[in-house]
Design an enzyme around this catalytic site. Structure first.
Site, PDB file in Angstrom:
ATOM      1  N   GLU A  88      64.637  38.456  41.005  1.00 25.04           N
ATOM      2  CA  GLU A  88      64.581  37.391  40.003  1.00 25.04           C
ATOM      3  C   GLU A  88      66.000  36.914  39.704  1.00 25.04           C
ATOM      4  O   GLU A  88      66.949  37.687  39.713  1.00 25.04           O
ATOM      5  CB  GLU A  88      63.940  37.936  38.725  1.00 25.04           C
ATOM      6  CG  GLU A  88      63.827  36.919  37.610  1.00 25.04           C
ATOM      7  CD  GLU A  88      63.272  37.493  36.318  1.00 25.04           C
ATOM      8  OE1 GLU A  88      62.624  36.741  35.577  1.00 25.04           O
ATOM      9  OE2 GLU A  88      63.496  38.691  36.044  1.00 25.04           O
ATOM     10  N   LYS A 101      56.988  31.499  37.179  1.00 26.45           N
ATOM     11  CA  LYS A 101      56.643  32.674  36.372  1.00 26.45           C
ATOM     12  C   LYS A 101      55.690  32.292  35.242  1.00 26.45           C
ATOM     13  O   LYS A 101      55.959  31.375  34.457  1.00 26.45           O
ATOM     14  CB  LYS A 101      57.930  33.273  35.808  1.00 26.45           C
ATOM     15  CG  LYS A 101      57.757  34.574  35.032  1.00 26.45           C
ATOM     16  CD  LYS A 101      59.125  35.071  34.588  1.00 26.45           C
ATOM     17  CE  LYS A 101      59.055  36.379  33.837  1.00 26.45           C
ATOM     18  NZ  LYS A 101      60.408  36.836  33.422  1.00 26.45           N
ATOM     19  N   CYS A 112      58.866  39.618  37.651  1.00 20.95           N
ATOM     20  CA  CYS A 112      59.328  40.490  36.568  1.00 20.95           C
ATOM     21  C   CYS A 112      58.247  40.806  35.520  1.00 20.95           C
ATOM     22  O   CYS A 112      57.370  41.612  35.766  1.00 20.95           O
ATOM     23  CB  CYS A 112      60.585  39.887  35.930  1.00 20.95           C
ATOM     24  SG  CYS A 112      61.595  41.097  35.015  1.00 20.95           S
TER      25      CYS A 112
END
Length: 276
Positions: free
Chosen positions: A40, A113, A154
């Site tokens: 990330e 995300k 993440c």
């Protein structure tokens, strides 16, 4: 099949970060890896918003994305560029976007995300991603030489429904690029990644940020590759950045699922009856 994992210590200068990424792509290609995975925020890691703003661009103008695409084509290796901070379409917010790039440098898939990290940690660290980033709205499975690759980033790791959806739609390998904090990493990183692999009988590749960064933060490291039985094939530790390698047997997915076919036993769960 060999894969490469780049554990990064991304800083506040995108040009320096781009050089490190290109070196990782070249190292992975020279070693015969089919695909390289990066963490990330591979292009910029800077919590000073005023300083970071001058380095934020639309996808079409992003230096890091451009040089990684060129390097992938030159080295003949697929790259999962874990994520970049980019201006969204309107330019009023950012997106945290990952890319699958093929061995000619073409973009095969994008993923924004979905779950944003808004937490206050016992250490005093406070994070509000939703103040800056617009969340993604859809799951993505990309076709790659490793098989169908389910994309995430993440904090997504904590939401099992996303990975259920990815594996229900054919993913046999999951990417979890991350920049985990040390407290959350020590408590949850290994167990959650192994759980995601075990519950669906899939490979998990988690390229991570590591160590002390120029903006003052400290990240957990421990980039992992986990097989469908939950065995850790690669753990890059918390000491330093670099490129690691793992051999994965694509037939292991079918073998594990034949031994323990939990993925085929999934059933829709009805809404619970109210307590009386």
């Amino acid at each position: 099949m060999k894969i490469a994992v780049y554990q990064a210590q991304t800083g506040i200068d995108p040009e320096a970060n781009a050089r490190d990424l290109v070196a990782a792509v070249e190292e992975g290609g020279a070693a015969g890896a089919t695909m390289l995975f990066t963490p990330e925020m591979s292009g910029l890691l800077d919590r000073d918003r005023a300083r970071a703003t001058k380095h934020l661009h639309f996808e079409s103008d992003d230096l890091v994305l451009a040089v990684v695409r060129e390097a992938a084509g030159r080295a003949g290796i697929w790259v999962h560029l874990g994520s970049l901070a980019l201006l969204d379409t309107d330019g009023d917010m950012l997106v945290n976007r990952g890319f699958v790039i093929d061995d000619t440098g073409e973009i095969r898939a994008r993923y924004d995300k979905i779950h944003l990290f808004d937490v206050d940690l016992p250490t005093g660290e406070s994070w509000r991603e939703s103040a800056v980033y617009r969340p993604g709205t859809g799951a993505v499975v990309a076709q790659t030489p490793l098989g169908p690759l389910g994309l995430s980033i993440c904090y997504d790791l904590r939401f099992a429904d996303l990975y259920t959806s990815l594996s229900n739609h054919g993913a046999t390998i999951l990417a979890v690029p991350a920049a985990f904090t040390v407290p959350t990493g020590e408590a949850h990183w290994h167990v959650l990644l192994r759980a995601r692999a075990i519950e669906a009988g899939v490979f998990v590749v988690a390229a991570a940020q590591v160590g002390h960064h120029e903006d003052g933060r400290v990240t957990y490291g421990h980039s992992l590759v986990v097989d469908p039985w939950g065995k850790v094939l690669l753990d890059m530790g918390a000491d330093r950045p670099g490129v690691g390698f793992a051999e994965i047997d694509l037939g292991a997915v079918d073998e594990v699922r034949s031994r323990l076919p939990a993925i085929w036993h999934r059933r829709p769960i009805p809404r619970p009856e109210p307590f009386k």
